[in-house]
Design a protein around this motif. Structure first.
Motif, PDB file in Angstrom:
ATOM      1  N   PHE A  67       0.833  -1.208   0.000  1.00 54.87           N
ATOM      2  CA  PHE A  67       0.000   0.000   0.000  1.00 54.87           C
ATOM      3  C   PHE A  67       0.866   1.257   0.000  1.00 54.87           C
ATOM      4  CE2 PHE A  67      -2.445   3.314   2.134  1.00 54.87           C
ATOM      5  CZ  PHE A  67      -3.667   3.254   1.497  1.00 54.87           C
ATOM      6  N   LEU A  68       1.847   1.311   0.900  1.00 53.32           N
ATOM      7  CA  LEU A  68       2.683   2.502   1.027  1.00 53.32           C
ATOM      8  C   LEU A  68       3.599   2.686  -0.184  1.00 53.32           C
ATOM      9  CD1 LEU A  68       3.656   2.214   4.809  1.00 53.32           C
ATOM     10  CD2 LEU A  68       1.935   3.710   3.789  1.00 53.32           C
ATOM     11  N   SER A  69       4.215   1.610  -0.645  1.00 52.51           N
ATOM     12  CA  SER A  69       5.114   1.723  -1.789  1.00 52.51           C
ATOM     13  C   SER A  69       4.342   2.065  -3.067  1.00 52.51           C
ATOM     14  CB  SER A  69       5.908   0.429  -1.977  1.00 52.51           C
ATOM     15  OG  SER A  69       5.051  -0.680  -2.180  1.00 52.51           O
ATOM     16  N   GLY A  70       3.108   1.589  -3.170  1.00 48.89           N
ATOM     17  CA  GLY A  70       2.281   1.959  -4.314  1.00 48.89           C
ATOM     18  C   GLY A  70       1.957   3.437  -4.327  1.00 48.89           C
ATOM     19  N   TRP A 138      -1.879  -2.541  -3.407  1.00 48.04           N
ATOM     20  CA  TRP A 138      -2.463  -3.342  -2.331  1.00 48.04           C
ATOM     21  C   TRP A 138      -3.432  -4.367  -2.919  1.00 48.04           C
ATOM     22  CZ3 TRP A 138      -7.677  -3.677  -0.884  1.00 48.04           C
ATOM     23  CH2 TRP A 138      -7.920  -4.384   0.306  1.00 48.04           C
ATOM     24  N   GLY A 139      -4.271  -3.919  -3.865  1.00 44.99           N
ATOM     25  CA  GLY A 139      -5.212  -4.835  -4.509  1.00 44.99           C
ATOM     26  C   GLY A 139      -4.500  -5.925  -5.282  1.00 44.99           C
ATOM     27  N   TYR A 140      -3.363  -5.586  -5.890  1.00 45.72           N
ATOM     28  CA  TYR A 140      -2.571  -6.584  -6.600  1.00 45.72           C
ATOM     29  C   TYR A 140      -2.020  -7.616  -5.628  1.00 45.72           C
ATOM     30  CZ  TYR A 140       1.095  -8.444  -9.692  1.00 45.72           C
ATOM     31  OH  TYR A 140       1.906  -9.256 -10.444  1.00 45.72           O
ATOM     32  N   ASP A 141      -1.566  -7.154  -4.470  1.00 46.21           N
ATOM     33  CA  ASP A 141      -1.076  -8.072  -3.437  1.00 46.21           C
ATOM     34  C   ASP A 141      -2.184  -9.000  -2.961  1.00 46.21           C
ATOM     35  OD1 ASP A 141      -0.541  -8.615  -0.306  1.00 46.21           O
ATOM     36  OD2 ASP A 141       1.386  -8.348  -1.298  1.00 46.21           O
ATOM     37  N   ILE A 142      -3.373  -8.427  -2.716  1.00 42.67           N
ATOM     38  CA  ILE A 142      -4.519  -9.241  -2.299  1.00 42.67           C
ATOM     39  C   ILE A 142      -4.953 -10.167  -3.429  1.00 42.67           C
ATOM     40  CG2 ILE A 142      -6.915  -9.178  -1.511  1.00 42.67           C
ATOM     41  CD1 ILE A 142      -4.816  -8.266   0.550  1.00 42.67           C
ATOM     42  N   GLY A 143      -4.880  -9.679  -4.673  1.00 36.99           N
ATOM     43  CA  GLY A 143      -5.223 -10.514  -5.818  1.00 36.99           C
ATOM     44  C   GLY A 143      -4.312 -11.721  -5.933  1.00 36.99           C
ATOM     45  N   LYS A 144      -3.021 -11.524  -5.684  1.00 34.18           N
ATOM     46  CA  LYS A 144      -2.086 -12.655  -5.733  1.00 34.18           C
ATOM     47  C   LYS A 144      -2.398 -13.653  -4.625  1.00 34.18           C
ATOM     48  CE  LYS A 144       1.803 -10.299  -5.712  1.00 34.18           C
ATOM     49  NZ  LYS A 144       3.263 -10.052  -5.751  1.00 34.18           N
ATOM     50  N   ARG A 145      -2.749 -13.160  -3.450  1.00 28.57           N
ATOM     51  CA  ARG A 145      -3.111 -14.070  -2.364  1.00 28.57           C
ATOM     52  C   ARG A 145      -4.381 -14.849  -2.715  1.00 28.57           C
ATOM     53  NH1 ARG A 145      -1.436 -11.133   3.290  1.00 28.57           N
ATOM     54  NH2 ARG A 145       0.348  -9.973   2.475  1.00 28.57           N
ATOM     55  N   THR A 146      -5.298 -14.166  -3.430  1.00 31.25           N
ATOM     56  CA  THR A 146      -6.552 -14.819  -3.810  1.00 31.25           C
ATOM     57  C   THR A 146      -6.312 -15.941  -4.809  1.00 31.25           C
ATOM     58  OG1 THR A 146      -7.778 -12.754  -3.444  1.00 31.25           O
ATOM     59  CG2 THR A 146      -8.840 -14.452  -4.789  1.00 31.25           C
ATOM     60  N   PRO A 188     -10.890  -2.164  -6.235  1.00 31.25           N
ATOM     61  CA  PRO A 188     -10.907  -1.173  -5.146  1.00 31.25           C
ATOM     62  C   PRO A 188     -10.483   0.225  -5.585  1.00 31.25           C
ATOM     63  CG  PRO A 188      -9.016  -2.641  -4.919  1.00 31.25           C
ATOM     64  CD  PRO A 188      -9.883  -3.215  -5.997  1.00 31.25           C
ATOM     65  N   THR A 189      -9.680   0.334  -6.644  1.00 28.21           N
ATOM     66  CA  THR A 189      -9.211   1.667  -7.044  1.00 28.21           C
ATOM     67  C   THR A 189     -10.311   2.514  -7.667  1.00 28.21           C
ATOM     68  OG1 THR A 189      -8.526   0.899  -9.241  1.00 28.21           O
ATOM     69  CG2 THR A 189      -6.907   0.751  -7.471  1.00 28.21           C
ATOM     70  N   THR A 190     -11.337   1.878  -8.235  1.00 25.88           N
ATOM     71  CA  THR A 190     -12.388   2.625  -8.920  1.00 25.88           C
ATOM     72  C   THR A 190     -13.123   3.567  -7.977  1.00 25.88           C
ATOM     73  OG1 THR A 190     -12.672   0.812 -10.499  1.00 25.88           O
ATOM     74  CG2 THR A 190     -14.467   2.398 -10.340  1.00 25.88           C
ATOM     75  N   ALA A 191     -13.243   3.195  -6.712  1.00 25.20           N
ATOM     76  CA  ALA A 191     -13.960   4.039  -5.746  1.00 25.20           C
ATOM     77  C   ALA A 191     -13.335   5.419  -5.624  1.00 25.20           C
ATOM     78  CB  ALA A 191     -13.978   3.356  -4.377  1.00 25.20           C
TER      79      ALA A 191
END
Length: 369
Positions: A67-70, A138-146, A188-191
């Motif tokens: 999240f922070l590095s993004g 962050w969403g990419y990180d969560i996407g990889k976990r998914t 999540p970024t669309t919001a």
């Protein structure tokens, strides 16, 4: 049942493990003596588990670090790419009689308005881009976990897999898995991206009207946002949200997929171990720049529709399909690719800076893993 054997430190090659199937219940010390005598006379043949070190699951990369590095990467992309983004939007929204080349628009804008003119409307993306890119990574990180969770085959190692995931995780993701994770990151970024894009486009188009002798309607980002809420409520502020998702979903799939694929190939050429080595700055910049160009090659048609829809007077279009039919009737298919040249020119340096800033930030925040 899977049996895991672990070498004991200082044990002279002895093996200690739980659930070793060859030992029957009630085994006495005699077989151990036999084994000891056998190993003193001739070395025991090495098993596959002894020949390779045991795999130890390392902690996954921190989602907060992503999240922070993004966010750092997002600031970099705006500072480098906003002037050409301004030109792209003006080309996309100008009437056919006022069309100019990207170079002409850039030169005229700089001559009439200076550096401040090239960064007109930058406050909205700069304020919003930090959480947008932070949410994207962050969403990419969560996407990889998914996708890892959904993968029933475990590590998925193979010739078509590339080891990723900060923290040295032994799991390997295939490129299609990373592409899918990139698509999930756009949700999540669309919001945040949708209202930010709406305000940014309105401020940039307003400059065209001022140049034609009109008056400014908005005093800035906050004034524009307040006016949208006052006149049309949240629906007006979030106008074009579906168009933003239609652009960013496929775009993010290409963005992350090409970046990861390029990184893998550059690592192979340089002989760098992807689980332990670091890319050189030039390699990061190259991978990021190519990823940005791939993203816009996919995203430019929906971006044209989004810009038209978000900047049109209220009630002109009934939806995205209505924008499409009007565009095809009045300007033809080539209109879907308006702004392609400045978008691609902007894409390489802006996204190279984005990924470079992100990677530097990830290294600086490695203590968070």
């Amino acid at each position: 049942m899977s049996t895991t054997a672990v070498e004991q430190p200082g044990g002279g090659g002895g093996i200690a493990g739980a659930g070793i199937d060859d030992n029957a219940p009630g085994t006495t010390a005699a077989p151990q003596e036999s084994s000891s005598e056998s190993s003193s006379s001739s070395p025991a043949p090495a098993t596959m588990e002894e020949a390779s070190p045991p795999k130890v699951d390392k902690p996954e990369s921190s989602a907060l670090k992503s999240f922070l590095s993004g966010g750092v990467g997002g600031v970099c992309v705006v500072l480098v790419g906003h002037p050409l983004d301004l030109i792209k939007v003006r080309i996309q929204t100008a009437s056919p009689s006022m069309q100019s080349s990207a170079v002409t628009l850039f030169r005229d804008t700089f001559r009439k308005e200076g550096v401040a003119g090239l960064y007109r409307g930058v406050s909205a993306p700069l304020v919003a881009v930090t959480p947008i890119f932070a949410l994207s990574f962050w969403g990419y990180d969560i996407g990889k976990r998914t996708v890892k969770y959904l993968d029933e085959e475990g590590s998925g190692a193979g010739s078509n897999h590339v080891a990723v995931g900060g923290g040295g995780s032994p799991y390997a993701f295939s490129i299609p898995q990373l592409v899918a994770a990139g698509g999930l990151s756009a949700i999540p970024t669309t919001a945040i991206a949708a209202p930010s894009e709406r305000i940014k486009c309105l401020l940039q188009v307003q400059a065209n009207e001022i140049a034609a002798g009109g008056k400014a309607r908005y005093g800035g980002m906050m004034d524009c946002g307040k006016d949208l809420l006052r006149t049309g409520g949240m629906r007006s502020l979030y106008r074009g949200s579906f168009a933003t998702l239609a652009r960013d979903g496929p775009g993010s799939m290409a963005w992350f997929g090409v970046y990861e694929l390029t990184k893998r190939e550059l690592m192979r050429v340089q002989g760098i171990d992807p689980s332990a080595g670091q890319l050189s700055p030039s390699a990061i910049l190259t991978a990021g720049g190519l990823a940005g160009m791939a993203c816009w090659c996919v995203a430019i048609p929906p971006d044209v529709l989004k810009s038209r829809f978000q900047t049109a007077p209220e009630g002109k279009y009934n939806g995205m399909y209505d924008v499409y039919t009007h565009l095809m009737k009045e300007e033809g298919p080539s209109a879907l690719f308006k702004g392609m040249r400045p978008a691609l020119i902007r894409a390489f340096p802006a996204n190279a800076a984005c990924f470079f800033g992100m990677e530097v930030a990830r290294n600086a925040l490695s203590f968070m893993d």
